[in-house]
Design a protein around this motif. Structure first.
Motif, mmCIF file in Angstrom:
data_model
loop_
_atom_site.group_PDB
_atom_site.id
_atom_site.type_symbol
_atom_site.label_atom_id
_atom_site.label_comp_id
_atom_site.label_asym_id
_atom_site.label_seq_id
_atom_site.Cartn_x
_atom_site.Cartn_y
_atom_site.Cartn_z
ATOM 1 N N ALA A 92 0.840 -1.199 0.000
ATOM 2 C CA ALA A 92 0.000 0.000 0.000
ATOM 3 C C ALA A 92 0.878 1.254 0.000
ATOM 4 C CB ALA A 92 -0.938 0.004 1.207
ATOM 5 N N ALA A 93 1.931 1.258 0.805
ATOM 6 C CA ALA A 93 2.843 2.403 0.851
ATOM 7 C C ALA A 93 3.551 2.581 -0.491
ATOM 8 C CB ALA A 93 3.867 2.226 1.974
ATOM 9 N N GLU A 94 3.982 1.487 -1.099
ATOM 10 C CA GLU A 94 4.652 1.564 -2.396
ATOM 11 C C GLU A 94 3.689 2.041 -3.488
ATOM 12 O OE1 GLU A 94 6.239 -2.379 -2.814
ATOM 13 O OE2 GLU A 94 7.864 -1.986 -1.384
ATOM 14 N N THR A 95 2.433 1.627 -3.409
ATOM 15 C CA THR A 95 1.422 2.060 -4.375
ATOM 16 C C THR A 95 1.184 3.564 -4.244
ATOM 17 O OG1 THR A 95 0.366 -0.115 -4.392
ATOM 18 C CG2 THR A 95 -0.970 1.744 -5.137
ATOM 19 N N LEU A 98 4.195 5.407 -5.700
ATOM 20 C CA LEU A 98 4.172 5.351 -7.162
ATOM 21 C C LEU A 98 3.183 6.355 -7.738
ATOM 22 C CD1 LEU A 98 4.790 3.933 -9.937
ATOM 23 C CD2 LEU A 98 2.862 2.440 -9.395
ATOM 24 N N LEU A 99 1.983 6.371 -7.187
ATOM 25 C CA LEU A 99 0.960 7.280 -7.699
ATOM 26 C C LEU A 99 1.307 8.739 -7.398
ATOM 27 C CD1 LEU A 99 -2.216 5.186 -6.902
ATOM 28 C CD2 LEU A 99 -1.143 5.552 -9.129
ATOM 29 N N ASN A 100 1.941 9.009 -6.266
ATOM 30 C CA ASN A 100 2.391 10.373 -5.949
ATOM 31 C C ASN A 100 3.464 10.829 -6.942
ATOM 32 O OD1 ASN A 100 0.678 10.820 -3.781
ATOM 33 N ND2 ASN A 100 2.143 10.041 -2.286
ATOM 34 N N ARG A 101 4.411 9.936 -7.274
ATOM 35 C CA ARG A 101 5.455 10.290 -8.251
ATOM 36 C C ARG A 101 4.833 10.575 -9.621
ATOM 37 N NH1 ARG A 101 8.130 6.082 -5.663
ATOM 38 N NH2 ARG A 101 7.701 4.640 -7.390
ATOM 39 N N ARG A 102 3.878 9.761 -10.011
ATOM 40 C CA ARG A 102 3.205 9.997 -11.294
ATOM 41 C C ARG A 102 2.504 11.355 -11.316
ATOM 42 N NH1 ARG A 102 0.167 4.478 -13.280
ATOM 43 N NH2 ARG A 102 2.063 3.282 -13.690
ATOM 44 N N GLN A 103 1.833 11.656 -10.225
ATOM 45 C CA GLN A 103 1.107 12.926 -10.155
ATOM 46 C C GLN A 103 2.085 14.111 -10.201
ATOM 47 O OE1 GLN A 103 -1.087 13.654 -6.530
ATOM 48 N NE2 GLN A 103 -2.582 14.887 -7.633
#
Length: 108
Positions: A92-95, A98-103
């Motif tokens: 969950a933390a890695e997900t 990942l989504l924060n980096r994409r944003q």
């Protein structure tokens, strides 16, 4: 002798349909298959406890002839319960990361 009743405040349950959809669009965290993911929650410590959407990650669903990773994860068929929760929190933390980096990339 009577003791005062001790209560703990309930943790805030986050519900975010948009975030669940975004997580479900990712490949399965366990096997990597694309197009079959669901937003999976970290298993609860006890029965009947609602899980928050702030700890979710993608796992694939059942398909004809194949049990998905989501079912195997929820039934503790991959690891024992404590290890399943630990790995779920890590995924969950890695997900989220990942989504924060994409944003951040999309926002420049």
């Amino acid at each position: 002798m009577t003791y005062p009743q001790v209560t703990r405040p309930k943790a805030k349950i986050v519900r975010d349909k948009e975030y669940r959809r975004l997580v479900a669009s990712l490949p399965c965290r366990a096997c990597g298959i694309e197009g079959y993911s669901q937003a999976a929650h970290v298993p609860a410590e006890g029965k009947g406890i609602k899980q928050s959407d702030d700890e979710i990650f993608p796992l694939c669903c059942d398909r004809p002839g194949v049990w998905g990773c989501h079912k195997n994860f929820d039934n503790y068929e991959m690891w024992p319960a404590d290890e399943t929760r630990r790995i779920g929190r890590q995924w969950a933390a890695e997900t989220r990361a990942l989504l924060n980096r994409r944003q951040q990339r999309e926002n420049g």
